[in-house]
Design an enzyme around this catalytic site. Structure first.
Site, PDB file in Angstrom:
ATOM      1  N   ILE A  65      48.698-101.373  96.691  1.00  0.00           N
ATOM      2  CA  ILE A  65      49.612-102.161  95.870  1.00  0.00           C
ATOM      3  C   ILE A  65      50.844-102.392  96.741  1.00  0.00           C
ATOM      4  O   ILE A  65      51.412-101.454  97.302  1.00  0.00           O
ATOM      5  CB  ILE A  65      49.970-101.459  94.540  1.00  0.00           C
ATOM      6  CG1 ILE A  65      50.945-102.306  93.718  1.00  0.00           C
ATOM      7  CG2 ILE A  65      50.492-100.058  94.739  1.00  0.00           C
ATOM      8  CD1 ILE A  65      51.184-101.774  92.302  1.00  0.00           C
ATOM      9  N   SER A  66      51.228-103.652  96.908  1.00  0.00           N
ATOM     10  CA  SER A  66      52.333-103.996  97.801  1.00  0.00           C
ATOM     11  C   SER A  66      53.644-103.418  97.298  1.00  0.00           C
ATOM     12  O   SER A  66      53.817-103.162  96.102  1.00  0.00           O
ATOM     13  CB  SER A  66      52.473-105.515  97.920  1.00  0.00           C
ATOM     14  OG  SER A  66      51.342-106.080  98.523  1.00  0.00           O
TER      15      SER A  66
END
Length: 221
Positions: A65-66
């Site tokens: 997840i960025s």
């Protein structure tokens, strides 16, 4: 929930938004969307208590997840308008699609791993995000049956902006995509389709997982 817990959450959210502003996120619509969509439901297990940190975190299927500031800067670069139809390539946790859902009329998100789609759909349902359509498929070919799109965002790095995605971008539309031949050297590129071709703007260095063709290996079993 105790008042102390509520206060702690409020303080963490304030710090979260301050971090975004300090990284160059100035669009109030994007900041409002980032404030409204809690990152917590998109992070499972061991890393859940780090939801408000501005850092990428591992999720299932070897993906990440960025970090929120990158999500926000990509969203800001897209300049999504309320009537826009948006394509996201690489659903991952679903967090980016959820942010986009606050800004666009309709979001289509494509993911090659069925496990990630299932988890993301559950989060969308729990948050009552009814304008997102999550699809299992090979996102490198886009979604021709729904094209053209006003905005396209790619959350995995390609060697070049993928031709099928460029073809599905409406004239006047914007695509944001990480481009690079290795995970060490990547640039975030903003592509704007014009009447005569494409304009390219380099935004910032980034680091994303590679954009792969085909479905996740579990889909072939």
């Amino acid at each position: 929930m105790s008042s102390q817990v509520n206060q702690d959450i409020a303080e963490r959210k304030m710090q979260f938004l301050f971090q975004l502003r300090s990284k160059g996120v100035t669009d109030n619509r994007v900041l409002t969307a980032m404030e409204k969509i809690d990152r917590g439901p998109f992070i499972q297990g061991f890393f859940a208590d780090r939801a408000y940190e501005d850092t990428p975190l591992p999720i299932a299927c070897g993906q990440t997840i960025s970090q929120p500031s990158v999500v926000a800067l990509m969203t800001q670069a897209l300049n999504v308008q309320p009537r826009d139809k948006v394509l996201e390539v690489g659903t991952g946790s679903g967090y980016q699609a959820a942010i986009l859902s606050q800004l666009a009329r309709r979001v289509y998100t494509v993911e090659r791993h069925r496990q990630l789609i299932r988890t993301a759909r559950k989060a969308f349902e729990e948050l009552d995000l009814g304008n997102i359509t999550a699809i299992i498929g090979d996102g490198s070919f886009g979604l021709p049956q729904q094209a053209p799109f006003d905005r396209i965002v790619v959350t995995a790095a390609a060697e070049d902006p993928p031709g099928p995605l460029l073809a599905q971008l409406r004239v006047g539309g914007i695509m944001v995509v990480p481009v690079g031949q290795s995970d060490a050297v990547q640039s975030l590129i903003k592509v704007t389709r014009t009447e005569t071709g494409f304009d390219y703007d380099e935004l910032r260095p980034v680091r994303f997982v590679p954009l792969l063709e085909g479905l996740g290996k579990e889909e072939y079993i």
